[in-house]
Design a protein around this motif. Structure first.
Motif, PDB file in Angstrom:
ATOM      1  N   ALA A   7      -2.520   9.278   8.773  1.00 14.48           N
ATOM      2  CA  ALA A   7      -3.652   8.771   8.460  1.00 14.48           C
ATOM      3  C   ALA A   7      -4.238   8.272   9.155  1.00 14.48           C
ATOM      4  CB  ALA A   7      -2.630   7.772   7.196  1.00 14.48           C
ATOM      5  N   THR A 185      -3.877   5.457  -7.707  1.00 17.25           N
ATOM      6  CA  THR A 185      -3.846   4.710  -6.701  1.00 17.25           C
ATOM      7  C   THR A 185      -3.306   3.091  -7.307  1.00 17.25           C
ATOM      8  OG1 THR A 185      -5.914   3.930  -7.764  1.00 17.25           O
ATOM      9  CG2 THR A 185      -6.182   5.541  -6.592  1.00 17.25           C
ATOM     10  N   TRP A 187      -3.258   4.015  -3.323  1.00 21.91           N
ATOM     11  CA  TRP A 187      -1.493   5.129  -2.715  1.00 21.91           C
ATOM     12  C   TRP A 187      -0.958   3.966  -1.373  1.00 21.91           C
ATOM     13  CZ3 TRP A 187      -4.729   9.825  -1.377  1.00 21.91           C
ATOM     14  CH2 TRP A 187      -5.373  10.890  -3.097  1.00 21.91           C
ATOM     15  N   THR A 188      -0.576   2.691  -2.075  1.00 20.87           N
ATOM     16  CA  THR A 188       0.198   2.318  -0.948  1.00 20.87           C
ATOM     17  C   THR A 188       2.033   2.962  -0.884  1.00 20.87           C
ATOM     18  OG1 THR A 188       0.902   0.660  -2.381  1.00 20.87           O
ATOM     19  CG2 THR A 188      -1.173   0.018  -1.154  1.00 20.87           C
ATOM     20  N   ASP A 189       2.400   2.401   0.032  1.00 17.04           N
ATOM     21  CA  ASP A 189       3.986   2.790  -0.106  1.00 17.04           C
ATOM     22  C   ASP A 189       4.753   2.579  -0.987  1.00 17.04           C
ATOM     23  OD1 ASP A 189       3.617   4.970   2.386  1.00 17.04           O
ATOM     24  OD2 ASP A 189       4.715   3.070   3.544  1.00 17.04           O
ATOM     25  N   LEU A 192       2.906   4.099  -4.072  1.00 14.11           N
ATOM     26  CA  LEU A 192       3.362   5.462  -4.732  1.00 14.11           C
ATOM     27  C   LEU A 192       5.628   5.695  -4.196  1.00 14.11           C
ATOM     28  CD1 LEU A 192       1.011   7.096  -2.075  1.00 14.11           C
ATOM     29  CD2 LEU A 192       0.939   7.578  -4.233  1.00 14.11           C
ATOM     30  N   TYR A 200       3.342   7.142   1.241  1.00 11.78           N
ATOM     31  CA  TYR A 200       2.209   8.103   1.183  1.00 11.78           C
ATOM     32  C   TYR A 200       2.309   8.577   2.220  1.00 11.78           C
ATOM     33  CZ  TYR A 200      -2.283   9.101   3.089  1.00 11.78           C
ATOM     34  OH  TYR A 200      -3.563   9.760   2.878  1.00 11.78           O
ATOM     35  N   SER A 201       3.165   8.850   3.618  1.00 16.40           N
ATOM     36  CA  SER A 201       3.019   9.973   4.239  1.00 16.40           C
ATOM     37  C   SER A 201       3.559  11.158   3.478  1.00 16.40           C
ATOM     38  CB  SER A 201       3.993   9.446   5.644  1.00 16.40           C
ATOM     39  OG  SER A 201       5.624   9.357   4.974  1.00 16.40           O
ATOM     40  N   LEU A 203       2.472  12.429   0.751  1.00 14.33           N
ATOM     41  CA  LEU A 203       1.578  12.378  -0.148  1.00 14.33           C
ATOM     42  C   LEU A 203       0.489  13.416   0.649  1.00 14.33           C
ATOM     43  CD1 LEU A 203      -0.010  12.521  -2.466  1.00 14.33           C
ATOM     44  CD2 LEU A 203      -0.709  10.824  -2.435  1.00 14.33           C
ATOM     45  N   ARG A 204       0.411  12.413   2.100  1.00 18.32           N
ATOM     46  CA  ARG A 204      -0.939  12.982   2.675  1.00 18.32           C
ATOM     47  C   ARG A 204      -0.531  14.024   3.809  1.00 18.32           C
ATOM     48  NH1 ARG A 204      -4.351  11.303   5.955  1.00 18.32           N
ATOM     49  NH2 ARG A 204      -4.525  12.394   8.305  1.00 18.32           N
ATOM     50  N   TYR A 221      -7.919   8.604   0.639  1.00 19.39           N
ATOM     51  CA  TYR A 221      -6.999   7.728   1.158  1.00 19.39           C
ATOM     52  C   TYR A 221      -7.552   6.609   1.374  1.00 19.39           C
ATOM     53  CZ  TYR A 221      -3.957   4.701   3.976  1.00 19.39           C
ATOM     54  OH  TYR A 221      -2.943   3.654   4.638  1.00 19.39           O
ATOM     55  N   LEU A 225      -6.265   3.615  -1.065  1.00 24.30           N
ATOM     56  CA  LEU A 225      -6.179   2.363  -0.881  1.00 24.30           C
ATOM     57  C   LEU A 225      -6.840   1.212  -1.078  1.00 24.30           C
ATOM     58  CD1 LEU A 225      -3.774   1.903   1.478  1.00 24.30           C
ATOM     59  CD2 LEU A 225      -5.026   1.241   2.876  1.00 24.30           C
TER      60      LEU A 225
END
Length: 254
Positions: A7, A185, A187-189, A192, A200-201, A203-204, A221, A225
Motif C-alpha cells: 500500500a 470505510t 479501510w483501517t486494519d 476491516l 487491509y493487506s 483486501l488489497r 485506499y 482511509l
C-alpha cells in the motif's frame, strides 16, 4: 503469480483526502506551576477527585506525578496515592482541552476555559448536520489509462456483478466522469477486522488478484482511509495536492 506490491505510504501524518478529525472529545486538565524556572505542566484530575467543581480546583495546592494530579488543600488523600505523587504545585487554571483523532493518531486541537465553550467548539467541529468531506471530485490524471479503462469496462458491462471488493463503480451519464462508491470505510486494519475479519493487506491483495489496476487500488485506499464514501474521477476536475499524477493523463475513450 500474485502481486506483492505494498500500500502507498501516507504523506507525513495525514493523507491527501484527510480534512477533519474523528472521535472529538473534551478533557479537563489542570495547569500547574511548581518550581522556579520550570514551565507550567498540564495534568488530568485523578479519578477520585473528578467530582470536584472547577472552583474547588483552581488556585488550590496539589500533588502530582507524570500521570495525574490531586488537590491536597482541604481534601483527604490516601497514603497510597500520596506516595505516588512526588511533586507539589499550585493549580493556576482549569483548562478544557479539545482532542481529536486523525488516522488513528491523537491530536490536541486547542484549549478553552469552560466546559460550555469546549462543548460549543466540539459541536461546530463535528458538523452535526452530516459528515464532512465524504464526497470528492478529482482529476482523472490521478489514474493511469489502464485504471480508467478498467472502471469504464465495469460500468459499461450490463452483466457486470458487484465486485465484492468494497468498491462499486458507477457511471455519470451527463458528464465525462466516472464514480466509485466505497464500502466499509475507513479501510483501517481495525475497522476491516470488525466487518471483514481480515486486515487491509488482505483486501488489497483481493483487489489486485481480481485484476484491479494498482493505480486505482492505491487512490481508493487513500480515499477510504479518510472515510470518503463517494469518489468521482473527472477530466475537467482539478488535481488533488499530494496525490500521484501519471504522465499518461487518463481520459475517457471516445
Amino acid at each position: 503469480m500474485k502481486s506483492t506490491t505494498q500500500a502507498p505510504a501516507m504523506l507525513g501524518a495525514s493523507g491527501p483526502f484527510v480534512r477533519g478529525y474523528d472521535n472529538l472529545s473534551i478533557e479537563r486538565l489542570l495547569l500547574i506551576t511548581y518550581a522556579n524556572d520550570y514551565p507550567p505542566c498540564l495534568r488530568s484530575v485523578h479519578d477520585s477527585q473528578t467530582h470536584l467543581p472547577d472552583n474547588e480546583l483552581q488556585l488550590f495546592a496539589c500533588l502530582f506525578n507524570d500521570d495525574f494530579a490531586l488537590i491536597s488543600e482541604g481534601q483527604s488523600i490516601s497514603d497510597d496515592l500520596d506516595e505516588r505523587c512526588q511533586s507539589t504545585g499550585l493549580v493556576r487554571q482549569v483548562i478544557y482541552a479539545v482532542m481529536g483523532e486523525m488516522l488513528n493518531e491523537r491530536h490536541h486541537l486547542g484549549d478553552l476555559y469552560s466546559l460550555e465553550e469546549a462543548q460549543a467548539a466540539v459541536h461546530r467541529l463535528r458538523f452535526e448536520t452530516g459528515h464532512y468531506s465524504r464526497a470528492w471530485e478529482i482529476s482523472t490524471a490521478h489514474l493511469t489509462d489502464k485504471a480508467l479503462r478498467h472502471l469504464e469496462s465495469r460500468v459499461g458491462n450490463v452483466d457486470s456483478r458487484p465486485t465484492g471488493l468494497l468498491f462499486e463503480p458507477f457511471a455519470l451519464t451527463d458528464c465525462n466522469g466516472i464514480g466509485c462508491k466505497l464500502i466499509g470505510t475507513p479501510w483501517t486494519d481495525g475497522n476491516l477486522m470488525k466487518i471483514e475479519g481480515s486486515p487491509y493487506s488482505s483486501l488489497r491483495q483481493e483487489q489486485l488478484d481480481a485484476g484491479t489496476p494498482e493505480a486505482l487500488v492505491n487512490v481508493l485506499y487513500l480515499a477510504a482511509l479518510a472515510d470518503v464514501r463517494l469518489l468521482i474521477f473527472d477530466p475537467d476536475a482539478t488535481a488533488l495536492d499530494g496525490l500521484a499524477i501519471y504522465d499518461e493523463i487518463a481520459t475517457r475513450s471516445t
